[in-house]
Design a protein around this motif. Structure first.
Motif, PDB file in Angstrom:
ATOM      1  N   GLU A 227      37.906  41.350  40.696  1.00 28.04           N
ATOM      2  CA  GLU A 227      37.048  41.554  41.870  1.00 28.04           C
ATOM      3  C   GLU A 227      36.458  40.243  42.365  1.00 28.04           C
ATOM      4  O   GLU A 227      36.366  40.004  43.577  1.00 28.04           O
TER       5      GLU A 227
ATOM      6  N   LYS B  82      37.757  37.190  41.933  1.00 31.79           N
ATOM      7  CA  LYS B  82      38.837  36.417  42.540  1.00 31.79           C
ATOM      8  C   LYS B  82      39.160  36.928  43.931  1.00 31.79           C
ATOM      9  O   LYS B  82      39.347  36.151  44.874  1.00 31.79           O
ATOM     10  N   LEU B  83      39.249  38.236  44.069  1.00 28.86           N
ATOM     11  CA  LEU B  83      39.569  38.830  45.369  1.00 28.86           C
ATOM     12  C   LEU B  83      38.512  38.479  46.407  1.00 28.86           C
ATOM     13  O   LEU B  83      38.838  38.145  47.561  1.00 28.86           O
ATOM     14  N   ASP B  84      37.251  38.518  46.014  1.00 25.40           N
ATOM     15  CA  ASP B  84      36.169  38.176  46.939  1.00 25.40           C
ATOM     16  C   ASP B  84      36.268  36.726  47.392  1.00 25.40           C
ATOM     17  O   ASP B  84      36.111  36.417  48.580  1.00 25.40           O
TER      18      ASP B  84
ATOM     19  N   TRP C 277      39.224  36.276  49.740  1.00 23.47           N
ATOM     20  CA  TRP C 277      38.907  36.864  51.045  1.00 23.47           C
ATOM     21  C   TRP C 277      38.057  35.911  51.880  1.00 23.47           C
ATOM     22  O   TRP C 277      38.327  35.689  53.063  1.00 23.47           O
TER      23      TRP C 277
ATOM     24  N   ASP D  65      48.291  41.525  38.950  1.00 21.83           N
ATOM     25  CA  ASP D  65      47.021  41.223  39.621  1.00 21.83           C
ATOM     26  C   ASP D  65      47.182  40.176  40.710  1.00 21.83           C
ATOM     27  O   ASP D  65      46.699  40.342  41.836  1.00 21.83           O
TER      28      ASP D  65
ATOM     29  N   MET E 150      46.686  40.696  44.780  1.00 18.23           N
ATOM     30  CA  MET E 150      45.681  39.940  45.530  1.00 18.23           C
ATOM     31  C   MET E 150      46.309  39.123  46.655  1.00 18.23           C
ATOM     32  O   MET E 150      45.893  39.199  47.812  1.00 18.23           O
TER      33      MET E 150
ATOM     34  N   ILE F  34      45.894  39.352  50.740  1.00 15.40           N
ATOM     35  CA  ILE F  34      45.182  38.263  51.410  1.00 15.40           C
ATOM     36  C   ILE F  34      46.077  37.554  52.420  1.00 15.40           C
ATOM     37  O   ILE F  34      45.717  37.374  53.598  1.00 15.40           O
TER      38      ILE F  34
END
Length: 249
Positions: free
Chosen positions: A98, A100-102, A105, A150, A154, A158
């Motif tokens: 989460e 890393k994804l944030d 983004w 993962d 991601m 992205i």
């Protein structure tokens, strides 16, 4: 302007554009020394260079960065959104999915969109000849067919957003500004240098050219899309991957 140009593909693009005759703004988040070295290499080529530092994960930096870049030469002809969050080799590699994804983004999508929209409107209002101003974004070739795991989940999400945005922004800014995207395949940057044997073999196996791509491969493609030779190309996603092949071909 080349964001994220203190190393890797961004550095290659900055130097290639200088070789083509451009004065270049080198951007970095933290590697000021490396960015100054890139700027020095640009000056050795007989062009001028400016270093601007900004953490693109912080949205408060976006407006001032565009303003500083625009003010340096009373305009910007080429803007390359190369900067991307490093969640594979830097400190963020230890973060949760989460987190890393944030970060991806905020840097790869939100910053790229805000910077491109801001500079694009300035370019459009500057009344250059149609198509003389250029915005280039960076995508990923795996978006087209997906990748398990993962990182695959991601990065496809992205970079898929960046690629979709490129097509729409090209429509918004046409015909004044050309907007294109380089969809990178396996490029030997920092992660590639320390990749495991599995990933090294996979990178070669998934290219029809049977090799890794290099920052120079990316830089030459960027130079072409930024040049008058590509004056009839906009809204295009150009894969830089040596021709993708499935490994069981």
């Amino acid at each position: 302007m080349v964001t994220g140009s203190s190393s890797g593909a961004g550095r290659g693009i900055a130097l290639e554009l200088a070789d083509a005759g451009a004065d270049v703004i080198v951007h970095c988040r933290a590697r000021r020394t490396e960015a100054e070295q890139v700027a020095a290499a640009i000056r050795e080529r007989g062009r001028d260079a400016l270093v601007l530092q900004a953490d693109l994960a912080d949205s408060a930096t976006h407006g001032p960065l565009v303003e500083a870049a625009w003010r340096w030469r009373d305009g910007v002809d080429i803007w390359v959104n190369n900067a991307g969050a490093d969640v594979l080799t830097g400190p963020a590699r230890h973060a949760s999915f989460e987190e890393k994804l944030d970060l991806l983004w905020r840097v790869d999508v939100v910053a790229a969109m805000r910077l491109a929209r801001d500079i694009g409107q300035r370019m459009k209002a500057s009344h250059r000849p149609a198509g003389d101003a250029v915005i280039l974004n960076i995508g990923w070739d795996q978006v087209e067919h997906g990748m398990a795991g993962d990182s695959g989940e991601m990065f496809t999400a992205i970079k898929g957003a960046v690629m979709a945005f490129t097509r729409s922004l090209a429509r918004s800014l046409a015909p004044a500004v050309r907007v294109n995207c380089l969809a990178l395949g396996w490029i030997r940057t920092a992660w590639g240098e320390q990749a495991s044997e599995y990933w090294r073999e996979r990178a070669v196996a998934e290219s029809l050219m049977r090799r890794w791509g290099t920052p120079d491969d990316v830089a030459r493609a960027a130079r072409f899309l930024a040049s008058p030779n590509a004056s009839f190309i906009t809204g295009h996603i150009l894969p830089i991957n040596g021709g993708f092949r499935f490994r069981d071909d």
